[in-house]
Design an enzyme around this catalytic site. Structure first.
Site, PDB file in Angstrom:
ATOM      1  N   ASP A 106      -4.766  -5.845 -17.382  1.00 13.44           N
ATOM      2  CA  ASP A 106      -3.754  -4.969 -18.010  1.00 13.44           C
ATOM      3  C   ASP A 106      -4.058  -4.648 -19.469  1.00 13.44           C
ATOM      4  OD1 ASP A 106      -2.364  -5.121 -15.598  1.00 13.44           O
ATOM      5  OD2 ASP A 106      -1.225  -6.865 -16.243  1.00 13.44           O
ATOM      6  N   GLY A 162       0.787  -1.241   0.000  1.00 18.18           N
ATOM      7  CA  GLY A 162       0.000   0.000   0.000  1.00 18.18           C
ATOM      8  C   GLY A 162       0.814   1.284   0.000  1.00 18.18           C
ATOM      9  N   SER A 163       2.078   1.210  -0.431  1.00 20.52           N
ATOM     10  CA  SER A 163       2.866   2.457  -0.425  1.00 20.52           C
ATOM     11  C   SER A 163       2.305   3.458  -1.428  1.00 20.52           C
ATOM     12  CB  SER A 163       4.350   2.181  -0.672  1.00 20.52           C
ATOM     13  OG  SER A 163       4.569   1.703  -1.973  1.00 20.52           O
ATOM     14  N   ASN A 164       1.790   2.981  -2.556  1.00 19.77           N
ATOM     15  CA  ASN A 164       1.161   3.910  -3.504  1.00 19.77           C
ATOM     16  C   ASN A 164      -0.129   4.481  -2.929  1.00 19.77           C
ATOM     17  OD1 ASN A 164       2.418   4.187  -6.372  1.00 19.77           O
ATOM     18  ND2 ASN A 164       2.745   2.045  -5.777  1.00 19.77           N
ATOM     19  N   GLU A 204       6.330   5.715  -9.944  1.00 12.68           N
ATOM     20  CA  GLU A 204       4.934   5.610  -9.466  1.00 12.68           C
ATOM     21  C   GLU A 204       4.607   6.733  -8.496  1.00 12.68           C
ATOM     22  OE1 GLU A 204       4.304   0.797  -9.779  1.00 12.68           O
ATOM     23  OE2 GLU A 204       4.866   1.623  -7.850  1.00 12.68           O
ATOM     24  N   LEU A 254      -4.688  -7.217  -6.659  1.00 10.48           N
ATOM     25  CA  LEU A 254      -4.345  -8.406  -7.435  1.00 10.48           C
ATOM     26  C   LEU A 254      -5.526  -9.217  -7.935  1.00 10.48           C
ATOM     27  CD1 LEU A 254      -1.220  -9.586  -5.404  1.00 10.48           C
ATOM     28  CD2 LEU A 254      -1.354  -8.057  -7.378  1.00 10.48           C
ATOM     29  N   ASN A 282      -5.724   1.863 -13.219  1.00  8.05           N
ATOM     30  CA  ASN A 282      -4.755   0.938 -12.618  1.00  8.05           C
ATOM     31  C   ASN A 282      -3.362   1.409 -12.960  1.00  8.05           C
ATOM     32  OD1 ASN A 282      -3.734  -1.498 -11.403  1.00  8.05           O
ATOM     33  ND2 ASN A 282      -3.437  -2.343 -13.469  1.00  8.05           N
ATOM     34  N   HIS A 288       0.447  -0.227 -13.682  1.00  9.58           N
ATOM     35  CA  HIS A 288       1.189  -1.466 -13.893  1.00  9.58           C
ATOM     36  C   HIS A 288       2.678  -1.119 -13.887  1.00  9.58           C
ATOM     37  CE1 HIS A 288       1.764  -5.584 -15.128  1.00  9.58           C
ATOM     38  NE2 HIS A 288       2.685  -5.138 -15.957  1.00  9.58           N
TER      39      HIS A 288
HETATM   40  C1  GRF Z   1       3.177  -1.277  -7.602  1.00  4.65           C
HETATM   41  O1  GRF Z   1       4.421  -1.548  -8.168  1.00  4.65           O
HETATM   42  C2  GRF Z   1       2.117  -1.155  -8.665  1.00  4.65           C
HETATM   43  O2  GRF Z   1       2.602  -0.717  -9.882  1.00  4.65           O
HETATM   44  C3  GRF Z   1       1.625  -2.569  -8.822  1.00  4.65           C
HETATM   45  O3  GRF Z   1       1.698  -3.113  -7.543  1.00  4.65           O
HETATM   46  C4  GRF Z   1       2.695  -2.453  -6.778  1.00  4.65           C
HETATM   47  C5  GRF Z   1       2.064  -2.029  -5.495  1.00  4.65           C
HETATM   48  O4  GRF Z   1       3.007  -1.542  -4.587  1.00  4.65           O
HETATM   49  N1  GRF Z   1       0.352  -2.614  -9.472  1.00  4.65           N
HETATM   50  P1  GRF Z   1       2.519  -0.883  -3.229  1.00  4.65           P
HETATM   51  O5  GRF Z   1       1.582  -1.868  -2.564  1.00  4.65           O
HETATM   52  O6  GRF Z   1       1.815   0.387  -3.591  1.00  4.65           O
HETATM   53  O7  GRF Z   1       3.741  -0.628  -2.418  1.00  4.65           O
END
Ligand code: GRF
Length: 193
Positions: A148, A15-17, A177, A88, A105, A107
């Site tokens: 995708d 969940g870092s994004n 990202e 996922l 999304n 990728h």
């Molecule tokens: C990211 O690399 C994103 O591109 C992919 O899954 C990863 C998630 O990373 N779809 P995080 O959970 O946000 O750290």
């Protein structure tokens, strides 16, 4: 002032994004990160949501796949837009139909290369390395019924050096990202791209 647009983030893991996006929109008047949704009971994104004070909902895979539980919750909360950040599971058709061109999304590679079922996380970066690619990057795209496969909105590239490990590639891709995903979400949600 117009009512802010509500965005939900779906994430299955770290969940870092999701956190980076939530922080980007913290003081935004037009867009609110309303809630996180996860299909993994022990996903670290749940902890991040707690620390951020964001409502987080866990549903088991079968609840995502069948019925209208998740869709009902999204509608009840008035969610306008969905962002997948490391989610996922395939998004069920009933949600895709209710949110046409309103699900994005990210990728971690340059689609159409290194995408499709089973291509996620470190597997992607390992495949990029094994293929001897000289570059990788990110692809932000709309979500449709196939993995995708939706229309690409934005791509950014990074260099892959011959001695880069999969972890090195992951680090470069993550940096892209964090830099681009929130601002592309903002533009798409506000209809600027
Ligand atoms: C990211 O690399 C994103 O591109 C992919 O899954 C990863 C998630 O990373 N779809 P995080 O959970 O946000 O750290």
């Amino acid at each position: 002032m117009n009512t802010p647009i509500k965005v939900a983030i779906f994430a299955s893991g770290n969940g870092s994004n999701a956190e980076n996006i939530a922080k980007y929109f913290e003081n935004n008047e037009s867009i609110i990160i309303d809630s996180f949704y996860t299909n993994k009971v022990d996903a670290y994104v749940i902890e991040r949501a707690k620390n951020l004070g964001i409502h987080c909902l866990y549903y088991k895979n079968s609840d995502f796949r069948e019925g209208n539980i998740v869709l009902g919750e999204l509608e009840e909360r008035g969610v306008d837009f969905i962002v997948l950040a490391g989610f996922l599971l395939k998004v069920p058709e009933n949600i895709i139909q209710k949110y046409p061109n309103k699900i994005l999304n990210i990728h971690p590679a340059l689609l159409p290369k290194f995408g499709g079922k089973g291509m996620y996380g470190d597997r992607v970066h390992q495949a990029v390395k094994e293929a001897g690619e000289k570059e990788s990057g990110i692809t932000i795209h709309y979500v449709n019924e196939c993995f995708d496969d939706g229309e690409v909105v934005f791509q950014a590239k990074c260099e892959v050096l011959i001695n880069d490990s999969a972890d090195d590639i992951a680090e470069k891709v993550h940096a892209l990202e964090y830099k681009y995903f929130p601002e592309i979400i903002e533009k798409v949600v506000l209809g600027k791209i």
